[in-house]
Design an enzyme around this catalytic site. Sequence first.
Site, short mmCIF file in Angstrom:
data_model
loop_
_atom_site.label_atom_id
_atom_site.label_comp_id
_atom_site.label_asym_id
_atom_site.label_seq_id
_atom_site.Cartn_x
_atom_site.Cartn_y
_atom_site.Cartn_z
N ARG A 387 56.89 55.52 22.29
CA ARG A 387 57.76 55.30 22.59
C ARG A 387 58.71 55.19 20.83
O ARG A 387 60.01 53.88 20.77
CB ARG A 387 57.21 53.97 22.92
CG ARG A 387 58.28 52.72 23.96
CD ARG A 387 58.30 51.93 25.15
NE ARG A 387 56.82 50.96 24.27
CZ ARG A 387 56.39 50.19 25.45
NH1 ARG A 387 56.87 50.17 26.14
NH2 ARG A 387 55.23 49.04 24.26
N VAL A 509 64.34 53.38 31.36
CA VAL A 509 63.72 54.40 30.89
C VAL A 509 62.42 53.32 29.91
O VAL A 509 63.14 52.60 29.02
CB VAL A 509 63.15 55.47 30.77
CG1 VAL A 509 64.77 56.32 31.44
CG2 VAL A 509 64.33 55.73 29.08
N GLU A 510 61.34 53.73 29.74
CA GLU A 510 59.90 53.71 28.86
C GLU A 510 60.18 51.71 28.74
O GLU A 510 59.70 51.63 28.02
CB GLU A 510 59.60 54.45 27.71
CG GLU A 510 60.31 55.89 28.16
CD GLU A 510 60.04 56.73 26.09
OE1 GLU A 510 60.03 55.62 25.12
OE2 GLU A 510 60.27 57.12 26.61
N GLY A 511 60.03 51.30 30.06
CA GLY A 511 60.13 49.68 30.17
C GLY A 511 61.67 49.18 30.50
O GLY A 511 61.87 48.99 28.61
#
Length: 822
Positions: A387, A509-511
């Site tokens: 991330r 996305v990604e949290g």
Amino acid sequence: MIDREFIMAWILAIVILVLGATALAYARAPGWAWVAGGVIAGLALPAFGLLGPVGAIIGWFLFVPVALVLNVTSLRRTLVSDRVLAIYRKIAPSISQTEREALEAGTVWWEGDLFAGNPDWNRLLAYPAPTLSAEERTFLDGPVEELCAMLDDWNISHVLHDLPPQAWQFIRENGFLGMIIPKRYGGLGFSALGHSEVVLKLSSRCNAAAVTVMVPNSLGPAELLLHYGTDTQKDHYLPRLARGEEIPCFALTGPEAGSDAGSMPDLGVVCLGSFEGRDDVLGMRVNWEKRYITLGPVATLLGLAFKLRDPDHLLGDEEELGITLALIPTDTPGVSIGRRHFPLNAAFQNGPNWGKDVFIPLEQVIGGREGIGQGWRMLMESLAAGRSISLPAQSVAAAKLCARTTGAYSRVRTQFGVSIGRFEGVEEALARIGGATYLMDAARVMTAGAVDLGEKPSVPSAIVKYHLTEGMRSVVDDAMDVHGGKGICLGPNNYLGRAYQLVPVAITVEGANILTRCLIIFGQGAIRCHPYVLAEIEAANDADAARGSSAFDAALWGHARFMIANVARTLVLGITGGLPVKAPRGPETKRYYEQMTRFSAALALLADASMLVLGGELKRREKLSGRLGDVLSQLYLSSAALKRFEDQGCNPDDLPLLDLALYGAFFKIQVALNGVLANFPGRVLPRLLRLLVFPKGLTLTAASDVMGHEVARLLLEPSPARDRLTIGIYLPAGEDEVVGKLEAALTAVINAEKIRDRLRAQNETRALAAGGWADIAAQARAHGALAEVELATLERAAQLTSEVIAVDDFPQDFGLQASSPA
């Protein structure tokens, strides 16, 4: 009646206590500092002798037992620490297994210093400046430039809805899908910074290409195999992934489990089955339903997260084995690849998949049998690094492209006879774009550098994911506002519209960003970065009572020292504005280091106060924790900006960008701290905390108009500072494409302005300098006022300006044949 000696005694006692606490606050050896502070505080008690011998005796009788209890370990533990431990176990927040694994994932890096209240700035500046290898530079200047040149984003997004076959082939053949795979497996073995730079350049050209490249190099099969795979798995899959023979995807999110991935209903059951002609194979029968899976529609290798159960106890006594990760070829019987999603017109491949009674052997669990039940830990540790790279690089690419093109467009585009960049309202937007881009890129580079140093920066990765994608949203909005109709009319000549459309994808996305800000940055940071909280939690949950008691005692009193130090430090720095801080560099940045140390101490104090007062309730006070997270984030981003300035040699031309970025960050910190105090529970404690944090009130202001003017000026004309700010994006050569044409138009307009200004300076030619470039050229030609080369300069500026401000138009039936969902 209280006499004068009584008052003087109390004043003397308080003065000595404050001196002792201040000494404690700035001592870096907490053991002896605590003893010294205790002795100094104890020496205050003889002051009560001013009240007479009886007062002195009473004072010492009060002091000696307390000092004895606190300094004799066995007494302190029995009479104080163990009793506090019993209370702590009742009020401490409960931590689930998935939360524990998330907390334990990754490492604590520079953010730990910021959370501790007294950052060591020399330590930050001593980290080596992140740099690219010669091989990485060659790749960026060669294959990456070649790939960018073959990409037509309009054609990809609105005609093909996919990368063209030649681009797919080029990506495979040149190792783009194996940047993170070591060379021994056939990959490129790039650094995190090299990976980031490739994604940045591709993102500035075509989002679909960038996503296609970044997903296999982010959280997915390759990353997981590298860290957790068996040798057999690595030897089989990594060379195939590096060569592009396998297209990977990773399936985590499902219809009922998004941000709360731990609640996934996808289930595997340990059993015996048939596989590739063999019977009685020990494996798992898995059922799942996933969606939003990038590269899913074209993937050949599916990484899958699911919960594993062993009801027949074929593996042991445990029945619930936990989240597990496996690799499943997409041609395995029972695997179904769904149709494509269409996320905001994005052309990258993304879609659902599901499996019905899919049988796979245990050998396909990532890490083999030892990897069973370790899936959540693997994901959290991998996400801590992954991330940090892809989404920050994408966000910075958009910011750099906006900075370069909006500055040029603002100089080329005129209204009321003036370049629109000269209007203060536009200048204000340009300044925000420039300052944000500088801050964002600094954070991107520093965080990638941390990964290259071997860190897995879980908290910084959440900070850059949230704040850089939000920064992109703000920058793109400002750029669109400046471009007006040019920005909103999609077509081959619109270089901003796709970035504007796809901002929410990066936000999600990604949290998801709301979750990341309110729960992860401070929620994880408060425990991971705090020097004592995690140790207290672990001690409280230790099954060994004696060991837990000893560990809790050490953590508790270390925490007490820490709190006292930060109370004193916050007050002293608040009163002095940070003057006692020893800044590591020259006068142009000294005040920034001082203010940041002040804010770091305030954050440490308010974090402790929040945890002490709210306990487990703090997890549900998301607004409060979000504001505390904002303080930590802005401190981290500001640290990155200062390091960038230092690493690049403290170039004075970049100082306006640094000034604007840090003034903005500090003002946000003040707003966040004020928000914490305004909403802190209770009446007395918030007032006391406000006196400590803001003893002189809210004294900081946002950046001045003069600062903004200097930053806008940097974007309005070619300069080394502008090039440094926007380095790394793809700039087409020549004038065949609109961005290249805009660069040429900027130069042409600046040259034309010099000719126009010369005409305006002379009374006999002043009237000729009215109107647009074509008008000026025509009038000057008619009066013979300019040489042919000067007329050509004006005419070139007129032509290029007309072309770059033009917008696309289409036939009446445009888009009517587009496919729609069945």
